[in-house]
Write a protein that holds these residues in place. Structure first.
Motif, PDB file in Angstrom:
ATOM      1  N   THR A  21       0.831  -1.197   0.000  1.00 32.04           N
ATOM      2  CA  THR A  21       0.000   0.000   0.000  1.00 32.04           C
ATOM      3  C   THR A  21       0.867   1.249   0.000  1.00 32.04           C
ATOM      4  O   THR A  21       0.623   2.189  -0.767  1.00 32.04           O
ATOM      5  N   LEU A  22       1.890   1.258   0.851  1.00 34.06           N
ATOM      6  CA  LEU A  22       2.745   2.449   0.938  1.00 34.06           C
ATOM      7  C   LEU A  22       3.407   2.740  -0.409  1.00 34.06           C
ATOM      8  O   LEU A  22       3.307   3.852  -0.937  1.00 34.06           O
ATOM      9  N   VAL A  23       4.049   1.718  -0.968  1.00 31.02           N
ATOM     10  CA  VAL A  23       4.755   1.946  -2.224  1.00 31.02           C
ATOM     11  C   VAL A  23       3.771   2.262  -3.345  1.00 31.02           C
ATOM     12  O   VAL A  23       3.987   3.157  -4.161  1.00 31.02           O
ATOM     13  N   GLY A  24       2.642   1.519  -3.363  1.00 35.03           N
ATOM     14  CA  GLY A  24       1.641   1.752  -4.408  1.00 35.03           C
ATOM     15  C   GLY A  24       1.095   3.163  -4.357  1.00 35.03           C
ATOM     16  O   GLY A  24       1.008   3.858  -5.375  1.00 35.03           O
ATOM     17  N   THR A  25       0.731   3.615  -3.157  1.00 32.20           N
ATOM     18  CA  THR A  25       0.215   4.975  -3.014  1.00 32.20           C
ATOM     19  C   THR A  25       1.270   5.988  -3.425  1.00 32.20           C
ATOM     20  O   THR A  25       0.968   6.981  -4.105  1.00 32.20           O
ATOM     21  N   GLY A  26       2.493   5.709  -3.020  1.00 36.12           N
ATOM     22  CA  GLY A  26       3.572   6.614  -3.402  1.00 36.12           C
ATOM     23  C   GLY A  26       3.703   6.716  -4.908  1.00 36.12           C
ATOM     24  O   GLY A  26       3.849   7.804  -5.462  1.00 36.12           O
ATOM     25  N   LEU A  27       3.593   5.578  -5.581  1.00 41.70           N
ATOM     26  CA  LEU A  27       3.768   5.580  -7.032  1.00 41.70           C
ATOM     27  C   LEU A  27       2.668   6.364  -7.729  1.00 41.70           C
ATOM     28  O   LEU A  27       2.900   7.024  -8.734  1.00 41.70           O
ATOM     29  N   ILE A  28       1.453   6.289  -7.188  1.00 47.88           N
ATOM     30  CA  ILE A  28       0.357   6.937  -7.908  1.00 47.88           C
ATOM     31  C   ILE A  28       0.303   8.425  -7.584  1.00 47.88           C
ATOM     32  O   ILE A  28      -0.122   9.232  -8.402  1.00 47.88           O
ATOM     33  N   THR A  29       0.770   8.811  -6.374  1.00 45.21           N
ATOM     34  CA  THR A  29       0.681  10.224  -6.028  1.00 45.21           C
ATOM     35  C   THR A  29       1.976  10.975  -6.332  1.00 45.21           C
ATOM     36  O   THR A  29       1.947  12.026  -6.956  1.00 45.21           O
ATOM     37  N   PHE A  30       3.108  10.416  -5.884  1.00 46.00           N
ATOM     38  CA  PHE A  30       4.384  11.064  -6.183  1.00 46.00           C
ATOM     39  C   PHE A  30       5.223  10.107  -7.009  1.00 46.00           C
ATOM     40  O   PHE A  30       6.265   9.625  -6.557  1.00 46.00           O
ATOM     41  N   GLY A  31       4.738   9.813  -8.200  1.00 50.33           N
ATOM     42  CA  GLY A  31       5.326   8.768  -9.023  1.00 50.33           C
ATOM     43  C   GLY A  31       6.815   8.904  -9.233  1.00 50.33           C
ATOM     44  O   GLY A  31       7.583   7.994  -8.935  1.00 50.33           O
ATOM     45  N   GLU A  32       7.215  10.081  -9.709  1.00 51.21           N
ATOM     46  CA  GLU A  32       8.621  10.317 -10.038  1.00 51.21           C
ATOM     47  C   GLU A  32       9.510  10.064  -8.822  1.00 51.21           C
ATOM     48  O   GLU A  32      10.478   9.318  -8.878  1.00 51.21           O
ATOM     49  N   TRP A  33       9.091  10.701  -7.737  1.00 47.43           N
ATOM     50  CA  TRP A  33       9.888  10.686  -6.526  1.00 47.43           C
ATOM     51  C   TRP A  33      10.014   9.259  -5.996  1.00 47.43           C
ATOM     52  O   TRP A  33      11.098   8.793  -5.656  1.00 47.43           O
ATOM     53  N   THR A  34       8.875   8.548  -5.957  1.00 43.50           N
ATOM     54  CA  THR A  34       8.899   7.192  -5.419  1.00 43.50           C
ATOM     55  C   THR A  34       9.715   6.270  -6.312  1.00 43.50           C
ATOM     56  O   THR A  34      10.462   5.427  -5.821  1.00 43.50           O
TER      57      THR A  34
END
Lengths: 666, 530
Positions: A21-34
């Protein structure tokens, strides 16, 4: 202390879910950064998985020491008097599965760091892996059929996402959808079977259903054929998930996914879920002999079919996939003769050695890509390989261990578990044994064919493979690699191979026929599998006869493989020359894909098109017509023709305003 | 103060009154008005949520937050509003979806004042449909709410918008005439004349009258839900609507049909329901399979999703026909769930169209490489739509399945056949949804498309909208009692009512006494019996 351990058992599936969930959410919201974090994500997910693994081992050990099964439930859904529970159960069977899943998952994750190092979707891959692990762990902890169904579908979804991971590839896109849809066919049966059992017994928990079915059958309130039918419907779920005939067609195609996925999902864990469910359902199936017959023969036939197709595959992963189908057939056969412990034993040994074989094939492909470029067709074709033992010694050694294990050569793990299955099959029905025995011979042949083509002889490059066949194609796909020779894979990839080699050699020793700790563990009173018939006192003579015959046919297969492929490979398959028709039949996978296309896919498409035509031409037309007839009297038709139906709306508006106005006056 | 405040009237009138101010709003750049509409939407949703929090009792099956004022005493028309377990989730859903639809309408540049005026008018009208408790008033708001939809379709739609809007209004308006007829018949039957729905539910009507009224209501609501064969307006309307209108059509308007079926057909005409239920079950299965097939063959993206909505509404019918609390609970949950999932899918279709400028699947392909976020969200919502566990659609369908399987109102073969066919729908759904994903996003990029369209990935506003929708979708999927607890008391009461009408319904689950009631003859020739 121990109680506290069980109270935190829910963390085992929840931790990987948290990571995903953490990584997935990161990818969809702050894609580049994550995405840029890369290893940061992987480390987080690995750490969480590590905690899960530790917990699982602790739970398993506690079960080994004889702790009582632990269950915990909460009310998930309510509708009036109807309550649906969810929860978790930690008993011997589930704690064993926990350990298998978490160890393989963790090793595959470590391996993936090397394998996916240059991939754009590195972080996404780890998120999916973690999500899959969570679903799989939830599945093995399920206390009832509905929860099994829930996670059953979730692991299927993860499989879909991961097969289609490289979504720009045409083959991956077709394979992903095929996997999901074929699995849904199985789920269709599973769902109806669950509903059937619930209707008949009012229960969803395994032992609850079993007790009630026994009562109802004894009282004659439930006809045998109905219960048998429900049993077969439930079995459709494992047929699809564990790739049994006739729903096995998705698994070979699923090899389009990245190789770590093939190892984790499509060899070690998810496809074994069907076997696991059969073990869980065993108390119920015990009362349904006809269903068990169907299970046993489906398994036997699958084992045979998988092996016959694996004989001729040139794609290293496809070959391993058919081998997986065949081995799953063995496990299902063991379930069908009502000795779940034997099936679970093979599930465990197979999980380790097959995961190692797949990871080894991934290492080979990784090395080949350096030579032939990032083209899965060329990099996976064994005709392009050869002599890799020289360049990839670790991979070759571990692959050889895996090959010996799957061929059933003592003392490797596969020998003990496969022999156990053949033994119990022989006691149930010699026909089953015969099929299993022949399959064992073919297994030895195709596995050594695979080993010799890949690691034996001299490195061939594109001399005989698909590239060689189509010279003109070679000309425009200048995706050649940067090296002339393959190289050994990095440490993150070889380390898991070496670690997996240990259980592949040793894990069989817990289930020696004369000191079978494994079956003893699973059959202990209080565990889910207490229904296994007591094995008679150990008979050395019988054991030597059975083991001798299966090792014997294995050795024949190996010899044949050496005779055919031991020397220099010239692009010619000796046995194929001898039996061209059989060769074609095997190479084309019994023509089943073509058959399904013609009998199911095409008619469905035609039916759908006809439905749509009917909708446009007939239904729409008819309803419009009746509508018009009604309207003619109201003179609305006139406005319709003028395209001024707004008038109608206006009339309503005015009328309503009038009403409001009247109210104001009164 | 909390108890006496006219909450429902406020939440209905606030957006309507606010919409009347839009024409006088100072708005030079066309941006003020959308912020204004969004604020109104948020405030209204907050009010709904507050009223629910403070004034709604979860354990009661009765009407709550009741208000009643005489409006037209001459004809007995009252302004009577109230919510029970059936209305409350849908009122909440309306506030939620409409507010998001306003946010989804951000890029609308054509006549923004009129657009937001109509959106706010819709807002109030939709809540009113679910909240009014006077059947005449119900008819009025049912009709009134058509006008903004009609205009929203006719002005902002696609190329064939005029045809679609006309078809929509003719179908719905003709259908709703049946509501009026049946409502009047029921109101004037017996000694007392009353339009109050609670009074109507207490009257006992002769079976023949019940059947006629049931049939009349059914036609009207079959158009709205929609039910085969009265569904053909929907692909046209949905095929032409813009994304925000779409979200309202799929998210809320379809649910009015299901809501009214439960409130009136089941709640007021239970004897007729006992006779009609097998027909509903059959129509439900037809909806599921027929619409899934047409969706599979459909090449136009919007129409494909439109047909999928029809297919999903089949489960609502099955649940309504099941005579079990579980089934009815699943039906209501399916309405809420599809409201969320349908809205999210239609929004994403709109977002994709904004970039590709085509709806034909063959003209897309490989879009996922440039738009990974939209791809991810589209996948998530499609999986929700194909009833993946962990999301709301699964729970709803599972409860309908369990409800129907444990129903004791049908003979065993009939039940088995219905379940078997409904489960075939479970196979067909992923076929069309995953084919759709495959054709839009997977594979190599469509050269022609990328040559003339700039495919940009989702902007934060779009991610936010989908996140807002996914949170309840997954929340319900993980813990369905979040929503079922709102209406459990009510669905239990309604089920108890209709079960009284079915003879000999005593066998509890798990006893396996084979059946039970005679297979109801496929109905109408049993007119007047009893």
């Amino acid at each position: 202390m121990e109680q506290a351990l069980y109270q935190y058992a829910w963390l085992v599936p929840v931790l990987p879910l948290l990571g995903a969930t953490l990584v997935g959410t990161g990818l969809i919201t702050f894609g580049e950064w994550t995405s840029r974090l890369r290893r940061g994500n992987a480390v987080l997910i690995l750490l969480l998985m590590g905690v899960s693994l530790t917990l699982s081992v602790a739970l398993f050990w506690s079960q080994v020491l004889g702790h009582d099964p632990y269950t915990w439930n909460f009310t998930w859904a309510v509708a009036g008097p109807f309550h649906l529970e969810m929860g978790l159960v930690v008993d011997r069977l589930s704690s064993l599965m926990l350990v298998i899943v978490t160890t393989v998952a963790l090793l595959v994750m470590i391996y993936s760091d090397g394998y996916m190092a240059h991939d754009r979707g590195y972080s996404r891959f780890f998120a999916y892996l973690s999500l899959f692990s969570a679903s799989m762990l939830g599945l093995v902890l399920s206390p009832n059929l509905v929860q099994v169904y829930v996670f059953w579908e979730l692991v299927g979804m993860c499989s879909y996402l991961l097969i289609g991971f490289w979504y720009d590839r045409v083959a991956a896109r077709e394979a992903a959808q095929k996997a999901f849809v074929v699995n849904r066919v199985g789920d269709f049966g599973l769902l109806l079977g669950i509903l059937g059992f619930y209707w008949a017994t009012g229960q969803l928990e395994f032992t609850g259903i079993a007790d009630r079915v026994a009562e109802l059958l004894a009282a004659g309130a439930l006809p045998m054929w109905v219960a048998t039918g429900f049993g077969i419907l439930v079995f459709l779920g494992p047929v699809a998930k564990s790739a049994q005939v006739p729903l096995h067609v998705w698994l070979p195609d699923a090899m389009e996914g990245p190789t770590p996925i093939s190892a984790l999902i499509h060899a070690a864990t998810m496809v074994a879920a069907g076997v696991f469910l059969l073990a869980r359902m065993m108390p119920v199936y015990e009362h349904l002999p006809v269903t068990l017959q169907v299970v046993a023969w489906t398994g036997a036939f699958t084992a045979f079919l998988g092996a016959t197709i694996a004989l001729t595959q040139n794609d290293i992963k496809k070959g391993l996939a058919y081998s997986t189908i065949s081995q799953l057939g063995y496990m299902v056969m063991a379930m069908g003769v009502a000795v779940p412990a034997a099936g679970m034993f093979h599930l465990m040994t197979h999980a380790y050695f097959k995961a190692m074989l797949f990871l080894g094939s991934g290492s080979v492909i990784h090395g080949m890509e350096a030579v032939v470029g990032h083209d899965p067709i060329k990099a996976q074709d064994m005709r392009n390989m050869g002599g890799l033992r020289k360049y990839m010694p670790i991979t070759a050694a571990t692959f050889l261990i895996g090959t010996l294990a799957i061929c059933g050569i003592p003392p490797f793990a596969g020998f003990w578990s496969k022999d156990e299955i053949l033994h119990v099959a022989f006691e149930a029905n010699w026909g089953l044994w015969l099929v299993g025995w022949l399959t064992a011979g073919m297994t030895a042949f195709y596995m050594f064919r695979m080993y010799l083509l890949t690691f034996g002889g001299e490195f061939r490059g594109l001399a005989f493979g698909p590239g060689a066949m189509q010279v003109e194609e070679l000309a425009h796909t200048e995706t050649h690699g940067h090296a002339s020779e393959p190289h050994e894979s990095p440490l993150t990839m070889t380390l898991p191979l070496v670690i997996l080699a240990v259980p592949s050699v040793l894990v069989g020793l817990v289930g020696l026929p004369f000191a079978n700790y494994f079956e003893h563990f699973l059959e202990e009173p209080g565990s889910a599998l207490q229904v296994v018939p007591e094995l008679a006192g150990f008979d050395w003579g019988e054991f030597l006869l059975m083991a001798g015959s299966s090792v014997g046919i294995g050795l024949i297969g190996i010899t044949l493989a050496f005779v055919s492929y031991g020397g220099k490979f010239t692009g010619v398959e000796p046995l194929a020359e001898r039996f061209p028709t059989l060769y074609e039949f095997s190479l084309n996978k019994w023509y089943l894909d073509e058959l399904y296309e013609r009998w199911f896919a095409l008619p469905l498409r035609r039916l759908a098109r006809q439905a749509l035509e009917t909708d446009y031409r007939i239904i729409d037309g008819l309803v419009n017509l009746t509508g018009l007839v009604t309207l003619v009297t109201g003179e609305v038709l006139k406005y319709l023709n003028n395209g001024r139906v707004q008038t109608y709306a206006l009339v309503i508006l005015v009328a309503v305003l009038g009403l409001v106005l009247v109210s104001g006056l009164s | 103060m909390v108890a006496d405040f006219p909450w429902l009237t406020t939440v209905i009138l606030l957006p309507v009154v606010a919409s009347l101010l839009i024409p006088v709003l100072p708005d030079k750049d066309g941006r003020t008005v959308r912020w204004y509409a969004l604020t109104v939407g948020l405030v209204d949703f907050a009010l709904i949520a507050y009223a629910f929090w403070q004034g709604y009792d979860l354990d009661s099956a009765e009407l709550q937050l009741v208000e009643r004022y005489a409006w037209l005493p001459q004809i007995g028309l009252d302004w009577s509003v109230g919510v029970d377990g059936l209305s409350m989730p849908l009122v909440l859903l309306t506030g939620f979806i409409t507010t998001l639809a306003i946010l989804a309408a951000w890029p609308v540049t054509l006549k923004p004042r009129l657009f937001y005026f109509l959106m706010l008018a819709m807002y109030g009208g939709q809540i009113a449909v679910f909240a009014v408790q006077d059947i005449l008033l119900f008819f009025l708001v049912w009709e009134l709410e058509l006008i903004p939809v009609y205009l929203l379709l006719a002005i902002w739609g696609g190329k064939k918008r005029q045809y679609a809007a006309n078809k929509f209004i003719v179908y719905t308006a003709v259908g709703s005439l049946f509501i009026l007829v049946a409502a009047l018949a029921m109101a004037f039957y017996g000694d007392t004349i009353s339009f109050d729905m609670r009074d109507l539910a207490l009257k006992s009507y002769p079976v023949a009258l019940q059947l006629w009224c049931y049939a009349a209501f059914l036609i009207a609501y079959a158009v709205k839900l929609p039910i085969f064969p009265l569904h053909t307006w929907l692909p046209d309307a949905h095929g032409e609507a813009t994304a925000p209108v779409h979200m309202l059509l799929a998210g809320i308007l379809l649910k009015m049909g299901g809501y009214a079926l439960v409130r009136m057909n089941m709640g007021m005409l239970p004897d007729a329901h006992a006779l009609f239920a097998p027909v509903l079950a059959i129509l439900g299965v037809v909806n599921i399979i027929y619409a899934a097939l047409t969706s599979f063959a459909q090449r136009n993206l919007k129409r494909k999703i439109a047909y999928s909505s029809i297919s999903h509404m089949g489960f609502v019918l099955l649940g309504i026909a099941s005579f079990t609390t579980t089934g009815l609970s699943g039906a209501v949950l399916q309405m809420v769930s599809h409201g969320l999932i349908g809205a999210s899918l239609f929004f994403l279709v709109g977002a994709t169209y904004d970039r590709t400028h085509t709806l034909i699947l063959e003209e897309m392909g490989g879009v996922g490489q440039k738009m990974p976020k939209i791809f991810a969200m589209f996948t998530a919502c499609s999986l929700a739509s194909l009833a993946l566990p962990g999301m709301s659609g699964f729970v709803a369908e599972l409860m309908v399945f369990i409800g129907f399987a444990t129903s004791d109102a049908y003979t065993l073969p009939f039940k088995a056949l219905v379940l078997l066919l409904a489960a075939v729908g479970v196979i067909l759904t992923p076929i069309y949804l995953l084919s759709m994903l495959r054709q839009i996003f997977f594979g190599p990029e469509n050269e022609e498309l990328v040559s003339h369209e700039k495919l940009v990935d989702a902007e934060p506003r779009e991610v936010f909208i989908i996140a807002c929708l996914l949170v309840p979708i997954i929340g319900i999927g993980l813990y369905p009692r979040l929503v079922t607890s709102i209406y459990d008391a009510k669905t239990t009461a309604v089920t108890a009512l209709v079960r009284q009408s079915v003879p000999r319904l005593q066998a509890p689950v798990g006893m396996l006494t084979i059946p039970i009631s005679p297979p109801y003859p496929l109905i109408l020739w049993r007119f007047g019996v009893r």
